[in-house]
Design a protein around this motif. Structure first.
Motif, PDB file in Angstrom:
ATOM      1  N   ASP A 114      42.277  41.958  28.870  1.00 17.98           N
ATOM      2  CA  ASP A 114      40.597  41.189  27.825  1.00 17.98           C
ATOM      3  C   ASP A 114      40.719  39.942  28.314  1.00 17.98           C
ATOM      4  O   ASP A 114      39.896  38.626  28.695  1.00 17.98           O
ATOM      5  N   THR A 115      41.885  39.372  27.380  1.00 19.62           N
ATOM      6  CA  THR A 115      41.412  37.567  27.294  1.00 19.62           C
ATOM      7  C   THR A 115      41.561  37.556  28.056  1.00 19.62           C
ATOM      8  O   THR A 115      41.397  35.878  28.594  1.00 19.62           O
ATOM      9  N   ALA A 116      42.226  37.458  29.359  1.00 11.54           N
ATOM     10  CA  ALA A 116      43.181  37.154  30.253  1.00 11.54           C
ATOM     11  C   ALA A 116      41.978  36.558  31.147  1.00 11.54           C
ATOM     12  O   ALA A 116      42.257  35.525  31.518  1.00 11.54           O
ATOM     13  N   LEU A 117      41.164  37.724  31.563  1.00 16.81           N
ATOM     14  CA  LEU A 117      39.833  37.901  31.974  1.00 16.81           C
ATOM     15  C   LEU A 117      38.651  37.118  31.955  1.00 16.81           C
ATOM     16  O   LEU A 117      38.482  35.874  32.949  1.00 16.81           O
ATOM     17  N   ARG A 118      38.840  36.456  29.778  1.00 19.14           N
ATOM     18  CA  ARG A 118      37.729  35.330  29.302  1.00 19.14           C
ATOM     19  C   ARG A 118      38.304  34.029  29.920  1.00 19.14           C
ATOM     20  O   ARG A 118      37.416  33.291  29.895  1.00 19.14           O
ATOM     21  N   HIS A 119      39.462  33.924  29.767  1.00 17.76           N
ATOM     22  CA  HIS A 119      40.450  32.787  30.167  1.00 17.76           C
ATOM     23  C   HIS A 119      39.905  32.309  32.189  1.00 17.76           C
ATOM     24  O   HIS A 119      39.880  31.435  32.363  1.00 17.76           O
ATOM     25  N   LEU A 120      39.938  33.522  32.130  1.00 17.47           N
ATOM     26  CA  LEU A 120      39.798  33.418  34.132  1.00 17.47           C
ATOM     27  C   LEU A 120      38.711  33.102  33.983  1.00 17.47           C
ATOM     28  O   LEU A 120      38.292  32.118  35.387  1.00 17.47           O
ATOM     29  N   ASP A 121      38.007  33.528  33.564  1.00 18.06           N
ATOM     30  CA  ASP A 121      36.470  32.982  33.535  1.00 18.06           C
ATOM     31  C   ASP A 121      36.504  31.390  33.103  1.00 18.06           C
ATOM     32  O   ASP A 121      35.677  31.104  34.235  1.00 18.06           O
ATOM     33  N   LEU A 122      36.760  31.470  32.279  1.00 26.63           N
ATOM     34  CA  LEU A 122      36.620  29.859  32.207  1.00 26.63           C
ATOM     35  C   LEU A 122      37.439  28.721  33.419  1.00 26.63           C
ATOM     36  O   LEU A 122      37.591  28.155  34.119  1.00 26.63           O
ATOM     37  N   TYR A 123      38.396  29.432  33.999  1.00 26.69           N
ATOM     38  CA  TYR A 123      39.356  28.525  34.633  1.00 26.69           C
ATOM     39  C   TYR A 123      38.313  28.656  36.283  1.00 26.69           C
ATOM     40  O   TYR A 123      38.963  27.844  36.996  1.00 26.69           O
ATOM     41  N   ASP A 124      37.591  29.548  36.600  1.00 27.70           N
ATOM     42  CA  ASP A 124      36.899  29.489  37.706  1.00 27.70           C
ATOM     43  C   ASP A 124      36.371  28.595  37.187  1.00 27.70           C
ATOM     44  O   ASP A 124      35.628  27.786  38.388  1.00 27.70           O
ATOM     45  N   ARG A 125      35.237  27.988  35.952  1.00 27.53           N
ATOM     46  CA  ARG A 125      34.545  27.422  36.104  1.00 27.53           C
ATOM     47  C   ARG A 125      34.928  26.238  35.788  1.00 27.53           C
ATOM     48  O   ARG A 125      33.651  25.437  36.487  1.00 27.53           O
ATOM     49  N   PHE A 126      35.893  25.762  36.086  1.00 29.98           N
ATOM     50  CA  PHE A 126      35.994  24.758  36.434  1.00 29.98           C
ATOM     51  C   PHE A 126      36.680  24.584  37.716  1.00 29.98           C
ATOM     52  O   PHE A 126      36.657  23.021  37.947  1.00 29.98           O
ATOM     53  N   GLY A 127      36.158  24.617  38.512  1.00 33.76           N
ATOM     54  CA  GLY A 127      37.095  24.491  39.857  1.00 33.76           C
ATOM     55  C   GLY A 127      38.339  25.084  40.123  1.00 33.76           C
ATOM     56  O   GLY A 127      38.340  24.539  40.976  1.00 33.76           O
ATOM     57  N   CYS A 128      38.987  25.968  39.305  1.00 31.43           N
ATOM     58  CA  CYS A 128      40.665  25.763  39.382  1.00 31.43           C
ATOM     59  C   CYS A 128      40.652  27.526  40.974  1.00 31.43           C
ATOM     60  O   CYS A 128      39.832  27.699  41.136  1.00 31.43           O
ATOM     61  N   PRO A 129      41.782  27.041  41.314  1.00 29.26           N
ATOM     62  CA  PRO A 129      42.027  28.022  42.660  1.00 29.26           C
ATOM     63  C   PRO A 129      42.298  29.359  42.036  1.00 29.26           C
ATOM     64  O   PRO A 129      43.576  28.941  40.998  1.00 29.26           O
ATOM     65  N   GLY A 130      42.127  30.150  42.519  1.00 27.27           N
ATOM     66  CA  GLY A 130      42.357  31.750  41.742  1.00 27.27           C
ATOM     67  C   GLY A 130      43.587  31.993  42.253  1.00 27.27           C
ATOM     68  O   GLY A 130      44.459  33.058  41.480  1.00 27.27           O
TER      69      GLY A 130
END
Length: 192
Positions: free
Chosen positions: A101-117
């Protein structure tokens, strides 16, 4: 006459009970705010050990800055940006610790910064190869492996890379080759 006496007694009891209740609530909050006096005394006593903490904090900050600079030099593109490195490593670490759950919340922020998934996926795949070498009781082993995999997702664990080549079909150990085999390329994701 009795009714007046009972009403008077009830009124007195009500006022006493109400006053006692207010007094107890006030006393309870005062005790809760004052805290434990022993804990306050302990925080004042050690002066010398606290002097070492700012130096440790400075070393930690310098180490983090060096890691971000190393990632920026080693990785071309947005995956080398400090915010992508910080969020990406954090996402991979949280996934390893099963805090999805926490990883997914951080992943949303990661994506928001335009970082490659895809870099997170490759880093986690790399981390799973090191599974047996990560000590769950020592957080630094996990952090160092995540950083190493973030810098180079194709890195192979040394013991695991030599183990498949060293076992023969009969189950016995065969002499290991002079040079280890090059790591296999990661399969490309299927196009949709």
């Amino acid at each position: 006459m009795r009714r007046r006496v009972f009403k008077l007694q009830e009124a007195i009891v009500r006022h006493l009970v109400g006053s006692a209740l207010v007094l107890l609530i006030g006393l309870g909050t005062a005790v809760a705010q004052s805290g434990d006096s022993r804990a306050q005394d302990q925080s004042v006593k050690p002066a010398n050990p606290n002097a070492a903490q700012p130096a440790d904090g400075t070393k930690e900050n310098q180490r983090r800055t060096d890691e971000f600079a190393e990632a920026a030099q080693a990785i071309n593109g947005p995956a080398g940006n400090p915010e992508c490195v910080w969020f990406g490593r954090r996402v991979v670490r949280l996934m390893w610790l099963d805090d999805i759950d926490t990883a997914l919340r951080h992943l949303d922020l990661y994506d928001r910064f335009g970082c490659p998934g895809g870099h997170v996926q490759a880093t986690f795949r790399c981390l799973t190869r090191f599974g047996g070498q990560i000590d769950p009781k020592v957080a630094e082993t996990l952090n160092s492996r995540v950083h190493a995999c973030w810098i180079n997702p194709a890195v192979q664990p040394q013991a695991a890379a030599a183990a498949p080549a060293g076992i023969s079909a009969a189950g016995g150990a065969a002499p290991s080759p002079a040079a280890p085999a090059p790591p296999a390329a990661a399969p490309a994701p299927a196009a949709k």
